[in-house]
Design an enzyme around this catalytic site. Structure first.
Site, PDB file in Angstrom:
ATOM      1  N   LYS A 180       0.830  -1.213   0.000  1.00  0.00           N
ATOM      2  CA  LYS A 180       0.000   0.000   0.000  1.00  0.00           C
ATOM      3  C   LYS A 180       0.863   1.260   0.000  1.00  0.00           C
ATOM      4  O   LYS A 180       0.468   2.281  -0.554  1.00  0.00           O
ATOM      5  CB  LYS A 180      -0.959  -0.011   1.182  1.00  0.00           C
ATOM      6  CG  LYS A 180      -2.034  -1.052   0.965  1.00  0.00           C
ATOM      7  CD  LYS A 180      -3.109  -1.023   2.009  1.00  0.00           C
ATOM      8  CE  LYS A 180      -4.167  -2.051   1.658  1.00  0.00           C
ATOM      9  NZ  LYS A 180      -5.065  -2.362   2.724  1.00  0.00           N
ATOM     10  N   LYS A 204      -4.349  -9.696  -7.149  1.00  0.00           N
ATOM     11  CA  LYS A 204      -5.503 -10.058  -6.316  1.00  0.00           C
ATOM     12  C   LYS A 204      -6.736  -9.276  -6.764  1.00  0.00           C
ATOM     13  O   LYS A 204      -6.624  -8.109  -7.128  1.00  0.00           O
ATOM     14  CB  LYS A 204      -5.148  -9.682  -4.871  1.00  0.00           C
ATOM     15  CG  LYS A 204      -6.067 -10.250  -3.828  1.00  0.00           C
ATOM     16  CD  LYS A 204      -5.638  -9.816  -2.438  1.00  0.00           C
ATOM     17  CE  LYS A 204      -6.041  -8.385  -2.144  1.00  0.00           C
ATOM     18  NZ  LYS A 204      -5.865  -7.971  -0.750  1.00  0.00           N
ATOM     19  N   LYS A 223     -11.169  -4.613  -3.856  1.00  0.00           N
ATOM     20  CA  LYS A 223     -12.351  -3.746  -3.751  1.00  0.00           C
ATOM     21  C   LYS A 223     -12.191  -2.401  -4.435  1.00  0.00           C
ATOM     22  O   LYS A 223     -13.156  -1.777  -4.819  1.00  0.00           O
ATOM     23  CB  LYS A 223     -12.606  -3.405  -2.273  1.00  0.00           C
ATOM     24  CG  LYS A 223     -13.129  -4.503  -1.424  1.00  0.00           C
ATOM     25  CD  LYS A 223     -13.628  -3.888  -0.132  1.00  0.00           C
ATOM     26  CE  LYS A 223     -13.391  -4.764   1.067  1.00  0.00           C
ATOM     27  NZ  LYS A 223     -12.100  -4.577   1.727  1.00  0.00           N
TER      28      LYS A 223
END
Ligand code: TYM
Length: 339
Positions: free
Chosen positions: A122, A204, A207
């Site tokens: 991140k 992955k 969202k």
């Protein structure tokens, strides 16, 4: 009123898990975690949370945080978590989470937190917003788990490293004082523990991939779901077989297996000799059928905001009472004056 979960019987193990309201919940969230949560309450005492405090570790607009949080709370119920048999609550409604997080910060080593893969990923994704909350996020997650004396944490495999850190923190605290926290165990499903993007099967399914054809969202319409599956990347071969050089097909087989509750080998056998176009359509149809009732239940729940607020309050009341017991113990063991 005290619920079954609050008066946990000694022989029932406790389950805790949570999901954060960033972006739009995906088929990955559903297959890796949420689909199992509703069915666990017969065997376990279950507590599930919308981890809204975690959501602000990445930049998020106030209106999005509000809407995502309500949506996810309703979705937890829509996927099958019965609020009569489980505790379901918003994390920010139970203050003990922040309090225990602060206390646990002092039993977490900088070096071990720095090793967290998600923090590194991140940070790379948003170098302009590497805030302390993002770094501290696994400690807040440890507080979530440890407050409820959790035995089992059902998650997708990207969260296992955080559960491991949580165990290290618990062990350090228990050794420093005396046994205080239960030692939780992370549990991932056999199929579906990691679902990849339909357009990039090395990444992955996430969202925050709004607008990306690679992510199927739980609340997508049947037409959108079918379109995304039909466009899923495959390869030039034509055999429906899982293999390390056929990541797209392997991902689709894994999705189908997780949707139908079968093994990947059984899914391969079912599609033996099938062409890719038919295979993709069948996987899409399986997803549509599985998500249809979830969406219908969700739509009904969202028509009554007042009822949702009541459910949130009831869940938070019960959670807060359970959490307060652990928190009080922790304060005392460390040596804080309590009156
Ligand atoms: P979050 O919100 O990223 O994801 C919620 C759950 O969905 C799983 N998941 C996936 N599983 C399979 N394939 C995927 N592509 C996929 N993407 C997500 C995640 O593994 C997770 O189980 N930090 C947590 C939320 C949290 C939590 C907790 C979890 C906060 N406190 C305490 C357990 C216990 C998170 O960000 O999950």
């Amino acid at each position: 009123m005290e619920t079954m979960t609050e008066n946990k019987s000694e022989n029932k193990k406790r389950v805790f898990s949570a999901i954060k309201p960033t972006g739009n919940p995906t088929l990955g969230n559903y297959l890796g975690a949420m689909q199992y949560w509703g069915g666990m309450s017969d065997e376990y005492d279950c507590i599930f949370s919308v981890a809204d405090l975690h959501a602000i570790t990445v930049a998020i607009e106030p209106k999005d945080l509000r809407e995502n949080s309500k949506r996810l709370f309703a979705l937890l119920i829509a996927v099958g978590i019965d609020p009569e048999k489980n505790v379901v609550f918003m994390q920010s409604h139970v203050r003990a989470h922040c309090e225990l997080c602060w206390l646990l910060n002092n039993y977490t080593m900088f070096g071990e937190a720095r090793r967290m893969t998600q923090f590194k990923e991140k940070s790379e994704k948003a170098p302009e917003n590497i805030n302390v909350g993002l770094f501290d996020y696994p400690v807040l997650m440890a507080a979530d788990i440890l407050l409820y004396q959790t035995d089992i944490v059902p998650v997708g495999d990207d969260q296992l490293q955080h559960v491991e850190l949580c165990r290290n923190i618990a062990e350090r605290f228990n050794n420093r004082y005396s046994p205080t926290f239960k030692m939780p165990e992370g549990k991932v499903p056999k199929a579906g523990a990691r679902i990849y993007s339909l357009t990039d099967p090395t990444a992955k399914m996430g969202k925050s991939d709004s607008g990306d054809a690679g992510a199927v969202f739980i609340l997508d319409t049947p037409e959108t779901i079918m379109r995304k599956f039909k466009r899923a990347v495959t390869d030039s071969d034509a055999a429906v077989k899982a293999s390390p050089d056929k990541l797209g097909i392997t991902n689709l087989l894994n999705i189908y297996a997780a949707l139908c509750g079968i093994t990947v080998a059984a899914a391969e056998a079912e599609f033996d000799g099938c062409d890719y176009a038919t295979f993709k359509t069948r996987v899409g149809e399986a997803a549509v059928e599985r998500l249809r009732p979830v969406r219908e239940k969700y739509d009904a729940l969202r028509r009554d905001d007042g009822r949702l607020s009541e459910l949130m309050r009831a869940g938070a009341d019960t959670a807060a009472r359970i959490a307060a017991r652990t928190l009080e113990k922790v304060y005392k063991k460390i040596g804080f004056v309590r009156t």
